[in-house]
Design a protein around this motif. Structure first.
Motif, PDB file in Angstrom:
ATOM      1  N   LYS A 269      55.026 -30.842 -50.226  1.00  0.00           N
ATOM      2  CA  LYS A 269      54.428 -31.984 -49.541  1.00  0.00           C
ATOM      3  C   LYS A 269      53.392 -32.619 -50.465  1.00  0.00           C
ATOM      4  N   VAL A 270      53.291 -33.939 -50.420  1.00  0.00           N
ATOM      5  CA  VAL A 270      52.255 -34.632 -51.189  1.00  0.00           C
ATOM      6  C   VAL A 270      51.334 -35.339 -50.198  1.00  0.00           C
ATOM      7  N   PRO A 271      50.046 -35.451 -50.529  1.00  0.00           N
ATOM      8  CA  PRO A 271      49.080 -36.024 -49.585  1.00  0.00           C
ATOM      9  C   PRO A 271      49.039 -37.545 -49.627  1.00  0.00           C
ATOM     10  N   ASN A 272      50.175 -38.143 -49.949  1.00  0.00           N
ATOM     11  CA  ASN A 272      50.305 -39.579 -50.151  1.00  0.00           C
ATOM     12  C   ASN A 272      51.158 -40.142 -49.007  1.00  0.00           C
TER      13      ASN A 272
ATOM     14  N   PHE B 215      48.761 -44.109 -61.701  1.00  0.00           N
ATOM     15  CA  PHE B 215      50.217 -44.114 -61.873  1.00  0.00           C
ATOM     16  C   PHE B 215      50.856 -43.022 -61.014  1.00  0.00           C
ATOM     17  N   ILE B 216      50.280 -41.836 -61.042  1.00  0.00           N
ATOM     18  CA  ILE B 216      50.798 -40.727 -60.233  1.00  0.00           C
ATOM     19  C   ILE B 216      50.762 -41.079 -58.746  1.00  0.00           C
ATOM     20  N   LEU B 217      49.694 -41.745 -58.310  1.00  0.00           N
ATOM     21  CA  LEU B 217      49.520 -42.061 -56.897  1.00  0.00           C
ATOM     22  C   LEU B 217      50.353 -43.249 -56.415  1.00  0.00           C
ATOM     23  N   ASP B 218      51.048 -43.909 -57.329  1.00  0.00           N
ATOM     24  CA  ASP B 218      52.005 -44.927 -56.914  1.00  0.00           C
ATOM     25  C   ASP B 218      53.029 -44.251 -55.997  1.00  0.00           C
TER      26      ASP B 218
ATOM     27  N   MET C 228      56.131 -32.183 -62.432  1.00  0.00           N
ATOM     28  CA  MET C 228      56.205 -33.639 -62.437  1.00  0.00           C
ATOM     29  C   MET C 228      57.512 -34.061 -63.097  1.00  0.00           C
ATOM     30  N   ALA C 229      57.813 -35.344 -63.001  1.00  0.00           N
ATOM     31  CA  ALA C 229      59.082 -35.845 -63.528  1.00  0.00           C
ATOM     32  C   ALA C 229      59.203 -35.589 -65.027  1.00  0.00           C
TER      33      ALA C 229
ATOM     34  N   ALA D 285      57.678 -36.024 -56.639  1.00  0.00           N
ATOM     35  CA  ALA D 285      57.287 -34.618 -56.480  1.00  0.00           C
ATOM     36  C   ALA D 285      57.824 -34.048 -55.176  1.00  0.00           C
ATOM     37  N   ALA D 286      57.697 -34.816 -54.100  1.00  0.00           N
ATOM     38  CA  ALA D 286      58.209 -34.339 -52.810  1.00  0.00           C
ATOM     39  C   ALA D 286      59.727 -34.186 -52.836  1.00  0.00           C
ATOM     40  N   GLN D 287      60.404 -35.122 -53.449  1.00  0.00           N
ATOM     41  CA  GLN D 287      61.872 -35.115 -53.465  1.00  0.00           C
ATOM     42  C   GLN D 287      62.439 -34.027 -54.366  1.00  0.00           C
ATOM     43  N   ASN D 288      61.736 -33.700 -55.431  1.00  0.00           N
ATOM     44  CA  ASN D 288      62.293 -32.798 -56.444  1.00  0.00           C
ATOM     45  C   ASN D 288      61.622 -31.435 -56.525  1.00  0.00           C
TER      46      ASN D 288
END
Length: 313
Positions: free
Chosen positions: A258-261, A241-244, A1-2, A251-254
């Motif tokens: 893949k994220v399920p969002n 907050f995470i699901l924003d 995570m960030a 997460a996908a960018q860094n």
């Protein structure tokens, strides 16, 4: 995570969090089972372990009213067999396992698990496999046409023998540096999680990822709130907050998972998806693969078999 997750969460909610990292599911599960979950509010574990936590009565039901950003999830992420309706867990990242290879060093496209387990002479000593119990076993199970949750002792014995034969052709078992071995050319073909293969692709465009024709597993890293938490309201706010979309897109960018969002994935730069083609795998295609499930008492059999494989000459 960030890395600035704690500061960002405090700025958004006024709440403070402490982040504790663990290296493996087994490490955090040992602590959670020993303490009955006490000491942790929110944990990130892979789906079979979320299933175990729920089965042991350690997972708190997700308060849907407190997590409105659940609406950002793909429909496929709300009907997963281990937790339909996200009753006790929320998916954080998901993907597949397959073959990561140097297209300039491997002839043709390796499209079968047997390309890894029964390599050509040119590839012997140039392959690596994941060492973690479930994924090591899954490669053999899929090659045999069996379930990644297989429990039949006779079938597991066949898988063990296949994996012992494969061991004799390996460069190494490697869960963390296999993509570096591809970049350096020390390895030509490796057993890899799709997100980790992306790390190699980022360094060498000749590196490719393929899901073998026999199929793969669908792995999911999840978020679970502990029933023992004394800060359940804050825990639900953290999940929300995470699901924003912006936060989950990080997460996908860094991490290049893949994220399920849906909202997060739709926001990604097209150039990122072009560079890492497996990022474009559609949820409908992902969920065709078999979920890793809690094995119950058979987990001991898997641990024993993997120990026997690694001890074999």
């Amino acid at each position: 995570m960030a890395p600035d997750i704690a500061d960002a969460f405090k700025a958004a909610t006024g709440l403070e969090i402490e982040v504790v990292n663990h290296a493996t599911n087994e490490e955090i599960m040992g602590k959670l089972m020993a303490s009955g979950g006490k000491g942790y509010d929110v944990v990130f574990v892979s789906s079979p372990f979320a299933e175990i936590l729920n089965g042991q009565g350690l997972a708190e039901p997700i308060d849907k009213a407190a997590v409105p950003n659940l609406a950002n999830l793909y429909p496929e992420a709300t009907t997963l067999a281990y937790d339909p309706g996200n009753a006790f867990s929320v998916p954080y990242t998901w993907g597949t396992t397959g073959l990561c290879y140097r297209s300039d060093l491997v002839q043709g496209t390796p499209d079968s698990w047997l390309n890894l387990l029964q390599p050509t002479d040119a590839l012997k000593g140039k392959t690596t496999m994941l060492a973690t119990d479930r994924w090591l076993m899954a490669a053999g199970e899929l090659a045999k046409g069996y379930s990644v949750n297989e429990k039949d002792p006779a079938k597991l014995e066949e898988v063990k023998n296949l994996l012992i034969e494969a061991k004799r052709t390996l460069l190494a078992y490697d869960d963390t540096t296999f993509y570096s071995k591809l970049v350096s050319g020390e390895a030509s073909l490796v057993h890899a999680w799709d997100g980790w293969c992306n790390y190699g692709i980022g360094e060498n465009k000749e590196i490719k990822f393929v899901v073998p024709k026999e199929g793969s597993d669908l792995w999911i890293d999840t978020i679970v709130v502990m029933k023992s938490s004394e800060r359940k309201d804050a825990a639900m706010k953290f999940i929300n907050f995470i699901l924003d979309a912006k936060n989950h897109a990080w997460a996908a960018q860094n991490i290049l998972y893949k994220v399920p969002n849906k909202a997060a994935m739709d926001s990604l730069d097209k150039a990122l998806v072009e560079q890492y083609p497996n990022m474009a795998m559609a949820p409908a295609d992902l969920v065709k693969y078999e979920l890793l499930r809690d094995l119950g008492s058979a987990q001991k059999d898997y641990s024993r078999i993997v120990s026997e494989i690694k001890a074999a000459n």
